[in-house]
Design an enzyme around this catalytic site. Structure first.
Site, PDB file in Angstrom:
ATOM      1  N   SER A  14       0.877  -1.443   0.493  1.00  0.00           N
ATOM      2  CA  SER A  14       0.248   0.118  -0.276  1.00  0.00           C
ATOM      3  C   SER A  14       0.739   0.935   0.309  1.00  0.00           C
ATOM      4  O   SER A  14       1.477   1.368  -1.040  1.00  0.00           O
ATOM      5  CB  SER A  14      -1.332   0.318   1.285  1.00  0.00           C
TER       6      SER A  14
ATOM      7  N   GLU B   8      -4.846  -5.322  -5.046  1.00  0.00           N
ATOM      8  CA  GLU B   8      -4.992  -5.906  -3.751  1.00  0.00           C
ATOM      9  C   GLU B   8      -4.522  -7.698  -3.534  1.00  0.00           C
ATOM     10  O   GLU B   8      -5.033  -8.310  -4.506  1.00  0.00           O
ATOM     11  CB  GLU B   8      -6.288  -5.757  -2.498  1.00  0.00           C
TER      12      GLU B   8
ATOM     13  N   HIS C   4      -4.062  -0.713  -4.169  1.00  0.00           N
ATOM     14  CA  HIS C   4      -5.859  -0.900  -3.937  1.00  0.00           C
ATOM     15  C   HIS C   4      -6.192  -0.752  -5.742  1.00  0.00           C
ATOM     16  O   HIS C   4      -7.490  -0.245  -5.652  1.00  0.00           O
ATOM     17  CB  HIS C   4      -5.897  -0.045  -2.905  1.00  0.00           C
TER      18      HIS C   4
END
Lengths: 294, 294
Positions: A137, A206, A179
């Site tokens: 992330s 993800e 994401h």
């Protein structure tokens, strides 16, 4: 005890994770990170500097890496630049065989780590000792030299709505988003590439990782895909438009690499051991190119 | 009274609307449809065959076209092929200067109209009398020869998850999707193009229209954009994969044309009056090419 040198080339791996990687069940991606860090013998440090809840984050990874058999696990919690400039801490991180950067906010991480001794130590670990650098992330976004800092784009690209900042620079000429499919970020990445055709956009889903073997090749693992947006051939009208306008974009090239995609790449061209399709070749070469310490 | 011949070339326009066009306020798109149908002198028929609530649909367009000054407005409600094969009805539609196909379900529309006298009459109106054919949502999808019939794709392309069917064929070599950005349908269109690289995917946003002047050029109007997905240069592994798998796609070319984009195109090449960027040129030429009645 010296940590094992992982890569025969002297250069390590990057494991760039789109967030939401499994940390309890199959742990496909974290397993690979551990393997590339030296397996059970690995010495792994987890940098939680991107997060505002570093202790909770550490608990999760501490448990995951323990389950994966790693004995030597250490948290590196950071809340200011003085810590990141502490020679002892930098030495600890520089000696690790696996360095993992958690999620959170990449701007926070760079504000603390960018240009510090710790930053240098990470580069040295990767490039001189063959360590593996993982990031999920925010920790993934932070890896490129130009970092996607923030920006929300709704349905269509909108000029000026995404901000870049300076990232850690393990990779150059790319900008990483995470994401990616889950948060429908192709339009955001198109916005970046429209204004920065110098950069190839890399969107990582993800529970999916782009694994870069410096000098050797790339692989996509996990349950999603990696999307590459290449605007180098693009014809656009961005220079004529006002802020927030939607640009006309012609000939943006899109590549979708689902998990399982794997290409050996010779960064210097030359002997054709490359398996990558021609339109991907120079992008992949650039990804696996070993950049210098400076 | 004869309906005015709109196009000097003898060939008409297509107004392909991504659904959700404004019908009460600025009516930018419906105004253009009226204008291309001959203005207040237009004779407009609204084919509601795609819809299961044809009377409600007609009420909305009847009111909109009245507000836009059109006196001669007629509904063509269809519930079976016998009606679509009624010579009197076909003659009515064939004599109109503007033919508008409502939303609903394109499979229903084609099941009723495909290959009937009414279908022929629409082609003749477009090609011999310069009529304007408009279609929104299902009525837009129905316009191409290969029609996107149904299919839901979640986050990544999934082979076999989108079905094509035979459409009305006002355009060839393309497949049209609508509500495009709003319903995040790029992944669906990529799925179609991955399996059908013969077709260029055209995604049209809500309250947005692709206006095709047969023989002359194209324009994007409204508040969104038109996205073109060109898979002709694509390198993929679709032939090696099982159903529902996500394909590897390399070198898909993407074009984003926001409202305001407008290109004159000479369908036969030749003298370079064309304004379109080279990577768009053959796609646009194909769009504006006058196809024969057969």
């Amino acid at each position: 005890m010296t940590t094992p040198k992982i890569s025969r080339s002297g250069y390590g791996h990057l494991v760039i994770i789109g967030g939401g990687e499994d940390r309890e069940d199959d742990m496909r991606i974290l397993s690979r990170f551990v393997e590339l860090s030296g397996g059970p013998q690995a010495h792994i440090v987890v940098i939680t500097g991107a997060s505002e809840i570093p202790h909770e984050v550490w608990d999760v990874y501490d448990r995951a890496f323990a389950t994966l058999g790693v004995q030597r696990r250490e948290a590196v919690h950071l809340s200011n630049r003085a810590q990141a400039n502490d020679p002892a801490l930098a030495e600890l991180v520089g000696a690790a065989s696996g360095i993992f950067m958690s999620g959170g906010d990449q701007r926070r991480l760079l504000a603390i780590v960018g240009g510090t001794l710790l930053d240098e130590a990470m580069h040295r670990a990767l490039k001189q000792r063959g360590a593996c650098i993982g990031g999920t992330s925010a920790g993934a976004s932070a890896m490129s030299g130009h970092m996607l800092a923030e920006g929300y784009v709704e349905l269509l690209p909108a000029l000026g709505s995404v901000q870049l900042a300076a990232g850690l620079g393990f990779l150059q000429r790319v900008v990483i988003d995470q994401h990616f499919s889950q948060r429908r970020r192709l339009v955001r990445l198109l916005t970046v590439v429209a204004q920065n055709p110098y950069l190839q956009g890399i969107g990582i889903d993800e529970d999916t990782a782009l694994v870069v073997e410096c000098g050797g090749g790339i692989e996509v693992i996990g349950r999603g895909a990696v999307t590459i947006v290449d605007g180098r051939h693009m014809i656009s009208n961005v220079t004529e438009l006002a802020d927030r306008a939607c640009p006309q974009l012609v000939d943006v090239r899109l590549h979708l690499l689902p998990a399982g995609s794997r290409f050996k790449v010779n960064p210097d061209g030359g002997a054709e051991t490359d398996e990558a399709p021609a339109p991907l070749l120079d992008i992949l070469r650039s990804l696996v190119r070993r950049n210098s310490l400076d």
